[in-house]
Write an enzyme that holds these catalytic residues in place. Structure first.
Site, PDB file in Angstrom:
ATOM      1  N   HIS A   1       0.820  -1.213   0.000  1.00 40.77           N
ATOM      2  CA  HIS A   1       0.000   0.000   0.000  1.00 40.77           C
ATOM      3  C   HIS A   1       0.856   1.267   0.000  1.00 40.77           C
ATOM      4  O   HIS A   1       0.402   2.343  -0.417  1.00 40.77           O
ATOM      5  CB  HIS A   1      -0.919   0.003   1.223  1.00 40.77           C
ATOM      6  CG  HIS A   1      -2.298   0.482   0.928  1.00 40.77           C
ATOM      7  ND1 HIS A   1      -2.552   1.536   0.078  1.00 40.77           N
ATOM      8  CD2 HIS A   1      -3.509   0.070   1.377  1.00 40.77           C
ATOM      9  CE1 HIS A   1      -3.856   1.750   0.022  1.00 40.77           C
ATOM     10  NE2 HIS A   1      -4.461   0.871   0.795  1.00 40.77           N
ATOM     11  N   ALA A   2       2.098   1.177   0.478  1.00 40.07           N
ATOM     12  CA  ALA A   2       2.986   2.339   0.428  1.00 40.07           C
ATOM     13  C   ALA A   2       3.387   2.674  -1.001  1.00 40.07           C
ATOM     14  O   ALA A   2       3.710   3.820  -1.314  1.00 40.07           O
ATOM     15  CB  ALA A   2       4.241   2.076   1.268  1.00 40.07           C
TER      16      ALA A   2
END
Length: 505
Positions: A167-168
């Protein structure tokens, strides 16, 4: 494990080893946005924070059973990895412990690109069981944060491709945009790139895609910097908070009931999916003077009601869903529309699970969404975004702290719609039959439902904590059942009461 990886490598027709990229791409550190770094700070083995996508493909008529394996092997032989796919997180004393992106000069494709095969006579259940295992584990932070699995052995000679990205690095919308860049409407086109060969455009790399539906931390953080809207926001939020506390609903409700969906999560994951012709949802929407998104929420509300009844855990108060909205025109993000940039907020919508009648439930959801959109229609974008952030605050704190601080009561489920490509699409001659997006449960929100539209159908991707939300297949079965009930009413004509058709549940 390494032996299995090397066996898969041999099956793909290449030798184990590292892929060296041109010298001009020597290691370098790039700044990481603070909102993206939060996903690394908040991640734990029981709370991995990656997203995924599962594409189901039919091989071309003239293709053999291992056609896509050969295509993957040829792609690996080209030894091309775009810079965006070579980023890995890095921090050191010189960066004062802050996260940055380091561009790797060597990428081990033997590790990142894998081959899996379902057992003989396997079906959909076996596919989702395998994807559940693949989606559970954390990505290795010493490597670029992505993984691709080619899955063979589906009925009818079909294959699937599972993509896993931290998700980063990207969210569901970013992954969707990347996937859209490697498919075509031409079934005869060949020599098309794989996902890891495609450079990320600025809109993907800088995360300007809509993210409010699945990034409560980003949403809350972004609002805090919007100082110009603060004076008006205080009055707006005070008014909304008072109404929400009084009526147990509204765009910023404080009264979501506690359910098994709001328990702390463990590491094991359960994922499932289903798809339906969009025309059937349009039929229901037109009959009920509702939107397709209202119908989606009604299906989810009915399915969750039946699921919790089966577990003896249905609360008396209605479940609350966090739903993304466009702050440009206060329209719900439509799976068959185009994303409106990053002007995204959230509404808290009652799923009316206290009502037994699907027709009454749809009517209540339609009213809840209309009230929510009306509540923010007259506000500035900053004020509306601030309202959204406060509504999402319990989940943001749960992600950051690993628990939901009392007395906050987070929404029971996140239901988001991601715009998808339309029309028949192909990758190297293989037809894209379905595309499911998978998300990341967090403490206090053990279930996430992500919908997407592809080729005149709508897909539901369900991601849950296996301990808190077991047997997700019950939910997919109930989604189909709820749609059939609503379609039955629309076909029976105006004024038909559903209880005469399906009985009271």
């Amino acid at each position: 494990m390494r032996q299995q990886q090397e066996a898969d490598v041999v099956a793909l027709g290449r030798k184990p080893g590292l892929l060296c990229v041109p010298e001009r791409f020597r290691a370098m550190d790039l700044p990481m946005a603070a909102a993206d770094a939060l996903f690394l700070w908040a991640e734990t083995p029981t709370r991995p924070l990656h997203v995924g996508a599962l594409a189901v493909l039919s091989q071309p008529d003239n293709g053999t059973g291992r056609y896509l394996r050969k295509v993957f092997s040829a792609a690996v032989a080209r030894q091309q990895v775009a810079p965006w796919w070579r980023r890995r997180p890095h921090r050191s004393l010189t960066s004062l412990g802050q996260w940055s992106w380091r561009t790797e000069t060597e990428v081990d494709l033997d590790y990142h690109v894998r081959l899996s095969a379902l057992p003989p006579r396997a079906g959909t259940a076996e596919l989702w069981a395998l994807v559940s295992e693949l989606h559970a584990g954390m990505l290795d932070r010493s490597r670029p944060l992505w993984q691709v699995d080619l899955i063979e052995g589906l009925p009818g000679g079909r294959c699937a491709v599972y993509v896993k990205v931290h998700h980063a690095l990207a969210d569901g919308v970013s992954v969707m945009r990347l996937l859209q860049r490697i498919v075509t409407a031409d079934p005869h086109q060949r020599q098309m790139p794989t996902l890891w060969e495609v450079p990320a455009q600025a809109s993907v790399a800088k995360h300007t895609a809509p993210r409010g539906s699945s990034r409560p931390l980003t949403l809350a953080k972004g609002v805090l910097g919007q100082a110009r809207g603060v004076p008006g926001m205080v009055r707006v939020v005070a008014d909304t908070t008072w109404r929400a506390a009084q009526c147990r609903s509204g765009p910023l409700t404080l009264a979501a009931p506690h359910t098994p969906l709001n328990e702390p999560i463990a590491g094991a994951r359960s994922v499932a999916g289903c798809s339906f012709p969009i025309e059937r949802l349009r039929q229901v929407a037109e009959h009920a003077d509702a939107t397709i998104n209202d119908v989606v929420l009604a299906m989810c509300g009915g399915a969750l009601r039946a699921y919790l009844i089966s577990r003896g855990a249905l609360p008396g108060a209605p479940l609350i869903a966090m739903v993304p909205v466009s702050l440009r025109d206060t329209a719900v993000i439509d799976v068959f529309g185009q994303g409106p940039g990053n002007k995204i907020g959230t509404l808290m919508c009652s799923l009316a699970t206290h009502l037994a009648s699907p027709v009454e439930r749809l009517s209540a959801i339609r009213a809840s969404m209309r009230d929510g959109k009306a509540a923010i229609a007259g506000r500035s974008r900053n004020q509306a975004l601030a309202m959204s952030a406060l509504g999402a605050a319990p989940l943001a704190l749960a992600m950051a702290l690993g628990r939901v601080p009392a007395p906050l009561r987070p929404p029971n489920v996140t239901i988001s719609n991601v715009p998808g490509p339309q029309g028949a699409l192909y990758w190297n001659g293989a037809r894209l039959d379905a595309l499911y997006l998978l998300s990341a449960p967090v403490d206090g929100a053990a279930l996430n439902i992500t919908c997407s539209g592809t080729n005149e159908q709508i897909t539901f991707g369900l991601t849950g904590c296996r301990r808190a939300v077991p047997a997700l297949s019950i939910l997919t079965d109930q989604l189909a059942h709820e749609l059939e009930l609503l379609v039955g009413v629309s076909e029976a004509g105006p004024g038909t009461r559903l209880r005469r058709i399906a009985g009271r549940r």
